[in-house]
Design an enzyme around this catalytic site. Structure first.
Site, PDB file in Angstrom:
ATOM      1  N   ASP A 133       0.631  -0.859  -0.095  1.00  0.00           N
ATOM      2  CA  ASP A 133       0.436   0.235   0.218  1.00  0.00           C
ATOM      3  C   ASP A 133       0.778   1.626  -0.198  1.00  0.00           C
ATOM      4  O   ASP A 133       2.328   1.478   0.859  1.00  0.00           O
ATOM      5  CB  ASP A 133      -0.925  -0.018   0.797  1.00  0.00           C
ATOM      6  CG  ASP A 133      -2.197   0.734   1.035  1.00  0.00           C
ATOM      7  OD1 ASP A 133      -2.284   1.447  -0.232  1.00  0.00           O
ATOM      8  OD2 ASP A 133      -2.440   1.604   1.698  1.00  0.00           O
ATOM      9  N   LYS A 193      13.099   6.280 -12.222  1.00  0.00           N
ATOM     10  CA  LYS A 193      12.582   6.529 -11.357  1.00  0.00           C
ATOM     11  C   LYS A 193      12.492   5.606  -9.812  1.00  0.00           C
ATOM     12  O   LYS A 193      12.749   5.801  -8.995  1.00  0.00           O
ATOM     13  CB  LYS A 193      11.135   6.854 -11.064  1.00  0.00           C
ATOM     14  CG  LYS A 193      10.405   6.422 -10.330  1.00  0.00           C
ATOM     15  CD  LYS A 193       8.879   6.414 -11.157  1.00  0.00           C
ATOM     16  CE  LYS A 193       7.754   6.391  -9.852  1.00  0.00           C
ATOM     17  NZ  LYS A 193       6.716   5.761 -10.025  1.00  0.00           N
TER      18      LYS A 193
END
Length: 191
Positions: free
Chosen positions: A69, A171
């Site tokens: 999450d 990234k």
């Protein structure tokens, strides 16, 4: 080769994680194991939501798995959107979510933010947790076409470009998810 089910059908997340963990693990998505359920995320913390995903898969499919999450926490908004990042505007439309963040930050001097990820790994009957975070700031308008979620409005500290302006490889070297996944991969390599 160890098979691991990643509790997602998000192709972007799957690609990102596979790139980080490499080919030592046979990574499967929910679709790959025939799970088409909408796994509940009713926790109030990233850890609770991540664990809900692995608990769900273990109970129904009895597999080694992990779930994550992630979310964006913005200081000036009292930590919002936080665990509600994916549905902050009341929908899962990221354009609406971004618009709401920008609207609520309008006129705020501080635009400090942090992306966080918590991974829950269930492996060989035990639960493990891995966390990653990256500090940065929210800019006033979208920049870049890459990435997903809030990437077009988040610039990590020490950089001048948003996550959406970076290549996936760039990234993946610094993101909150890559930090957490790298910790998990290091653990798995020693398991």
């Amino acid at each position: 080769m160890l098979q691991l089910v990643f509790a997602t059908n998000n192709a972007h997340k799957l690609e990102e994680v596979q790139a980080i963990i490499g080919n030592k693990f046979n990574l499967k998505s929910l679709t790959d194991i025939g799970c088409h359920d909408d796994i509940p995320e009713t926790g109030v913390t990233f850890q609770e939501n991540a664990q809900q995903k692995t608990d769900y898969l273990v109970e129904r499919f009895d597999v080694n798995c992990f779930g994550d999450d992630s979310g964006l926490e913005i200081d000036a908004l009292g930590g919002e959107p936080g665990v509600y990042s994916a549905r902050y505007s009341g929908s899962r439309d990221m354009e609406q979510n971004i618009e709401l963040v920008l609207e609520r930050l309008n006129g705020q001097a501080s635009r400090k933010a942090c992306f966080k990820t918590v991974i829950s790994l269930f492996l060989a009957g035990r639960q493990y947790f891995f966390e990653g975070a990256i500090e940065g700031r929210i800019i006033e308008e979208r920049r870049g076409d890459g990435g997903f979620g809030y990437d077009p409005i988040f610039i990590p500290n020490g950089y001048s470009r948003t996550f959406a302006e970076m290549s996936a490889a760039e990234k993946n070297l610094i993101s909150h998810r890559s930090i957490a996944v790298s910790k998990m991969a290091d653990f798995l390599n020693q398991f």
